[in-house]
Design a protein around this motif. Structure first.
Motif, PDB file in Angstrom:
ATOM      1  N   ALA A  59      -1.825   8.033   2.117  1.00 50.94           N
ATOM      2  CA  ALA A  59      -1.880   6.871   3.008  1.00 50.94           C
ATOM      3  C   ALA A  59      -0.517   6.192   3.122  1.00 50.94           C
ATOM      4  O   ALA A  59      -0.078   5.827   4.234  1.00 50.94           O
ATOM      5  N   LEU A  60       0.178   6.025   1.996  1.00 54.18           N
ATOM      6  CA  LEU A  60       1.472   5.337   2.022  1.00 54.18           C
ATOM      7  C   LEU A  60       2.537   6.174   2.716  1.00 54.18           C
ATOM      8  O   LEU A  60       3.391   5.639   3.436  1.00 54.18           O
ATOM      9  N   ARG A  61       2.491   7.480   2.509  1.00 51.27           N
ATOM     10  CA  ARG A  61       3.461   8.343   3.190  1.00 51.27           C
ATOM     11  C   ARG A  61       3.214   8.324   4.700  1.00 51.27           C
ATOM     12  O   ARG A  61       4.164   8.301   5.484  1.00 51.27           O
ATOM     13  N   TRP A  62       1.958   8.341   5.091  1.00 51.03           N
ATOM     14  CA  TRP A  62       1.613   8.248   6.517  1.00 51.03           C
ATOM     15  C   TRP A  62       2.152   6.949   7.099  1.00 51.03           C
ATOM     16  O   TRP A  62       2.765   6.922   8.177  1.00 51.03           O
ATOM     17  N   LEU A  63       1.949   5.850   6.371  1.00 50.81           N
ATOM     18  CA  LEU A  63       2.415   4.547   6.830  1.00 50.81           C
ATOM     19  C   LEU A  63       3.938   4.504   6.916  1.00 50.81           C
ATOM     20  O   LEU A  63       4.502   3.902   7.847  1.00 50.81           O
TER      21      LEU A  63
END
Length: 390
Positions: A59-63
């Motif tokens: 999720a954080l990498r996507w963000l």
């Protein structure tokens, strides 16, 4: 929170998850052999915590990068490993067979470790990848491949449970060969990481198949090089074996090192334990219900096959049409996706109409996993095509 901070937390979450899974193997294995409830709770807690951390990474990498992190080999293999673990935990809730989790954890670690060999940099998407259909296509393929890989794990468990591993038969020799292949893969991961931390990159110059001067950066010691290859810095010749410039010497060198170190690791295990790997793993399956394992293998394919049909064929065709203006172009990746689809279609046909169960189902599950690995790894890295950027 800025992009750099998000990426740092994302990477740290994945590293901690990797450690949790390594530690979880011990209590999960103890719970399989002893049925101890405390070790079972500890092992499952660590595994679930690892999955949550992995999802945090995703999720954080996507963000941070602004698109689904599935566009290169590192991101795809990492997501593949995450979905494999998630599928194992889901099946555990359905069947309460913790041995499936035990065998799935190492496979998940191997897959993510393989992804870690490649660059972790998040580069901008090339035009062909700037589509929401990329995310839909790749995520569905990774999820379906993960579910189908569960059948591989349960197939191995079934064979370990039902075969007499003390005898020399076609089945036992073949299963030991599968274990050897996994050890070679571990050898590749270990050697790649070792040389990346201990060796300096060497730039080697040679003439490619078009007789143009080309440079290749070697991390591993150069045993195989192209004809008349020299070091860029000094102009000195290098390498032990020279091969035709029609072939990719750098990839051949990597494969050779993986084989050498993997084989050495396998022989060390055999010499220290004086047993085959299947003999070492056999005790973990003594309390396993083989009928349940066979059922899980079949159910995993029943669920994974239609998902693969959507992601690997239908969604892929839609994306190909948007990116390249055609639904099908006989690209190597497309061809092998079709081969994989046909194999699993044959699997279900033989199971339902011909009554193929037990060992036949187990071996087809293992072969199917081999096709998935060949398609996702070998085709991407070795065979030139539109998917080579991955």
């Amino acid at each position: 929170m800025n992009t750099e901070s998000l990426m740092t937390i994302s990477n740290q979450s994945l590293c901690v998850a990797f450690i949790f899974l390594l530690v979880a193997i011990v209590p999960v294995a103890l719970s399989v052999t002893t049925k101890n409830k405390r070790t079972k709770r500890l092992g499952m807690s660590l595994t679930i915590a690892a999955l949550l951390l992995q999802l945090t990474y995703f999720a954080l990498r996507w963000l941070a990068i602004g698109h689904a992190p599935v566009s290169n080999m590192y991101e795809f293999m990492t997501f593949f490993g995450i979905m494999l673990l998630a599928s194992a935990l889901l099946l555990y809730q359905l069947y309460k067979q913790i041995v499936v989790v035990l065998f799935s954890i190492p496979f998940s670690l191997i897959i993510m470790g393989f992804g870690g060999v490649f660059t972790r940099d998040a580069s901008p998407l090339i035009p062909a990848l700037q589509s929401n259909w990329l995310s839909i296509h790749v995520i569905t393929v990774a999820f379906s491949s993960a579910i189908l890989s569960i059948a591989f794990a349960t197939g191995i468990i079934y064979l370990l449970r039902t075969l007499d591993v003390e005898t020399q038969t076609v089945h036992t020799r073949s299963l030991e060969f599968v274990m050897y292949c996994l050890v070679v893969l571990i050898g590749f991961i270990s050697s790649s990481m070792f040389f990346s931390f201990t060796s300096e990159e060497k730039l080697i110059q040679f003439e490619n198949r078009e007789q143009e001067v080309e440079n290749a950066a070697y991390i591993m010691p150069a045993l195989i090089v192209n004809q008349d290859a020299v070091l860029v810095d000094s102009g000195q010749s290098i390498g032990v074996i020279e091969i035709s410039n029609m072939l990719d010497a750098k990839k051949s060198n990597t494969i050779l090192w993986a084989f050498l170190i993997g084989t050495a690791l396998y022989l060390i295990i055999r010499m220290l334990t004086r047993k085959k790997i299947i003999q070492l793993l056999k005790p973990l399956t003594k309390k396993v219900n083989s009928t349940v394992m066979d059922e899980i293998s079949y159910r995993a394919v029943v669920v994974g096959f239609p998902l693969f049909s959507l992601g690997g064929l239908l969604f892929a065709m839609i994306w190909a049409h948007l990116a390249w203006g055609r639904f099908w172009g006989w690209d190597p990746k497309e061809v092998w996706a079709l081969v994989t689809w046909l194999f699993y279609a044959a699997f279900l046909h033989l199971r339902t109409s011909q009554g193929w169960e037990g060992k036949r189902t187990a071996w087809m599950s293992i072969i199917g996993f081999g096709l998935i690995v060949f398609n996702q790894v070998f085709v991407n890295l070795v065979i030139a095509g539109l998917h080579s950027y991955a």
